[in-house]
Structures are given as C-alpha cells and as structure tokens.
Design an enzyme around this catalytic site. Structure first.
Site, PDB file in Angstrom:
ATOM      1  N   HIS A  19       0.808  -1.211   0.000  1.00 55.89           N
ATOM      2  CA  HIS A  19       0.000   0.000   0.000  1.00 55.89           C
ATOM      3  C   HIS A  19       0.846   1.268   0.000  1.00 55.89           C
ATOM      4  CE1 HIS A  19      -3.606  -2.531   1.558  1.00 55.89           C
ATOM      5  NE2 HIS A  19      -3.525  -2.529   0.236  1.00 55.89           N
ATOM      6  N   HIS A  42      -8.766  -7.816  -7.535  1.00 49.52           N
ATOM      7  CA  HIS A  42      -9.113  -8.659  -6.384  1.00 49.52           C
ATOM      8  C   HIS A  42      -9.283  -7.738  -5.174  1.00 49.52           C
ATOM      9  CE1 HIS A  42      -7.024 -11.291  -9.237  1.00 49.52           C
ATOM     10  NE2 HIS A  42      -7.639 -12.309  -8.680  1.00 49.52           N
ATOM     11  N   SER A 100      -6.955  -1.650  -0.691  1.00 46.21           N
ATOM     12  CA  SER A 100      -6.528  -0.902  -1.877  1.00 46.21           C
ATOM     13  C   SER A 100      -7.650  -0.087  -2.517  1.00 46.21           C
ATOM     14  CB  SER A 100      -5.901  -1.858  -2.902  1.00 46.21           C
ATOM     15  OG  SER A 100      -6.735  -2.965  -3.180  1.00 46.21           O
ATOM     16  N   GLU A 118     -14.620  -8.231  -7.338  1.00 48.23           N
ATOM     17  CA  GLU A 118     -14.511  -9.168  -6.220  1.00 48.23           C
ATOM     18  C   GLU A 118     -15.565 -10.259  -6.385  1.00 48.23           C
ATOM     19  OE1 GLU A 118     -13.388 -11.384  -3.574  1.00 48.23           O
ATOM     20  OE2 GLU A 118     -12.216  -9.529  -3.720  1.00 48.23           O
ATOM     21  N   ASP A 143     -14.640 -12.168 -12.445  1.00 52.17           N
ATOM     22  CA  ASP A 143     -13.240 -12.564 -12.376  1.00 52.17           C
ATOM     23  C   ASP A 143     -12.343 -11.405 -12.777  1.00 52.17           C
ATOM     24  OD1 ASP A 143     -11.135 -14.861 -12.375  1.00 52.17           O
ATOM     25  OD2 ASP A 143     -10.867 -13.851 -14.298  1.00 52.17           O
ATOM     26  N   ASP A 164      -3.929  -8.245  -6.860  1.00 52.71           N
ATOM     27  CA  ASP A 164      -3.595  -8.695  -5.506  1.00 52.71           C
ATOM     28  C   ASP A 164      -4.402  -9.954  -5.189  1.00 52.71           C
ATOM     29  OD1 ASP A 164      -2.787  -8.853  -2.875  1.00 52.71           O
ATOM     30  OD2 ASP A 164      -3.971  -7.143  -2.191  1.00 52.71           O
TER      31      ASP A 164
END
Length: 280
Positions: A19, A42, A100, A118, A143, A164
């Site tokens: 981060h 993600h 994030s 997500e 996805d 991530d």
C-alpha cells in the site's frame, strides 16, 4: 500455495509494503491533469474493522501498521501511507484499515475512474455498499483476470492495473505471467502492479525469471522479507512487480524500504530487494 483473505491480514507487513507502493503509483498518475482509470482485480471488502473476529484471530496488524502508527520519524512515503490510514480513522485511534480500493478512492479526482472486482460472496456486498454513492467507482462481481481483458485499454489511456490475488490456486503465477503479456500488448502505456507472497524462494523466483525472459520492458521488483526464506512454514516476505513505474520509484523505494524493514523486523533478519528485471 496460500489462501490470502484480506480480512485476516489487513494492515500486516505485506500491506505496509504494497500500500505504500500503491500510493506512490497513484501520486505518479496525479502529477498530470489528464484523467486515469484504476482497475483493482481482487478488491476484497475495501475497508476492514481491526476489532472484527478475522483481524483479531491473526492480530497481524499489530506487527504492521500499528508499529508505524505513532512514529514521527517516518520517511515521507511511509508518512503518507500512515496519513492515508489515519484518514479512515478520524478519531485518531487505529480501528479501521483501508484496503486498496479505499486508498485509491482517496486519490480519485473528478474525472478519474475506479473499477473494482470481487467474486467472494462475503466481500462483494460490503464492497458494493462502501462505494454505492460514488459515481466514479464501478463495482463488479466478476473474475479480475477476465475484467482486465474487458476493460483495458481504457478510453483515458492512462492508468493502473492493481492485481492482488489470494493465491489459492496452484497456477496463479502462470495466470499472472499471461496477464502481464496480454496487458503489455494492448496497453503499453499503462502501469501494472502485482503483489505476490513469498512462502519459499523458488516459486516467486521462477515467476520473476519468466517475467524477465518475457520481453516486457520496465519491470521493477520490490521485496520485503522479515525472516530467512528457508524457515519452516508461513509467509516470510512478499513482493510487488511494477511495470512502467513512475520516474525514480526505485530510488525512493530503496530509501523507505530500508526503514520499513528496520521497524518491522524484530531481529533484523530477512532482506529487502529493489531491482530491475528488465530495463525501461
């Protein structure tokens, strides 16, 4: 492989690395007035309560962000990271940790956009609710790899792909290698950041060697390890691969990474690494 649910690890040493780097990438985008798009593949839940059961089960934030929280001697990049976390804790107490997507939201200007993806059925509703009132942010239950193919290159041309994953699947590094090649062919001006865990040295080394051999230029590797990589079990370190980093990101990272390692490594064990896999 690893099963890395963000809620259990929010604010840990890996988050301090990834981060702090993320904020530098966003600052690089904001140096110009032109709009940009960020795609977070993600995204997790977006914002985490450190008093919740998941975070308390591991308590990893205590050896991460909590060690930086009250320090007045931080390098500017680490100070900016702590300030971004403080922005989600207006009472001055470390109670919530921004993932994030929340950190990216802090840097969005009026014409910038954020797309977050997500799939987890427990995290997606939280993510949707967090950003429901912000027209600049689109939340998708899809996805993240597929979304990168669908949304990139963006009309803005400028932007960031932030990847991530949870590393639950044995083929994750192969998917990432394919993704970097695909994005480079279609969106050469974009910045790509990929976080990866280090449980032992071999898998991430194979991944980095394959990236170096791929022909994609301007690949920078930044790693933070807090224990020797041959110790039994557990995540000893993590790294971020950045494609097309902002100017002198490597110089700044060497400086603040050394301080971060000194603050988080209780015994001084482990190592840091900042190196170019391929030249710009």
């Amino acid at each position: 492989m690893l099963s890395y649910r963000h809620a259990f690890h929010a604010g840990n040493f890996a988050d301090c690395l990834k981060h702090t780097l993320l904020l530098q990438l966003l600052d690089g985008l904001n140096r110009k007035d032109k709009p940009w798009l960020a795609l977070d593949t993600h995204a997790g839940a977006g914002l985490y309560e450190l008093g919740a059961a998941q975070a308390q089960k591991t308590g990893e934030y205590r050896d991460g962000i909590a060690r930086l929280w009250s320090r007045a001697d931080l390098e500017p990049e680490l100070a900016a990271y702590v300030a971004a976390v403080r922005a989600e804790n207006p009472d001055g107490t470390l109670g919530r940790y921004p993932g994030s997507p929340a950190l990216i939201r802090q840097h969005l200007r009026d014409r910038d956009r954020l797309i977050v993806c997500e799939l987890h059925p427990g995290d997606h509703p939280s993510l949707k609710a967090l950003f429901a009132a912000d027209r600049r942010i689109a939340v998708h239950k899809r996805d993240g790899y597929e979304a990168a193919g669908a949304f990139l290159p963006p009309p803005e041309r400028r932007g960031l792909l932030f990847v991530d994953p949870a590393y639950e699947l044995a083929g994750e590094f192969e998917r990432l290698l394919k993704l970097v090649g695909q994005v480079h062919r279609r969106w050469r001006e974009g910045t790509v950041a990929i976080w990866y865990p280090i449980l032992d040295r071999a898998p991430s080394e194979r991944f980095c060697r394959a990236l170096a051999a791929s022909g994609v230029p301007a690949l920078l590797r930044i790693e933070l390890g807090l224990a020797p990589y041959d110790t039994p079990l557990g995540m000893k370190g993590s790294g971020v691969i950045v494609c097309n980093p902002p100017y002198q990101l490597d110089v700044a990272a060497r400086r603040w990474l050394a301080q971060l390692h000194a603050m988080l490594s209780e015994t001084g064990a482990g190592e840091t690494r900042v190196e170019w896999l391929t030249a710009a």
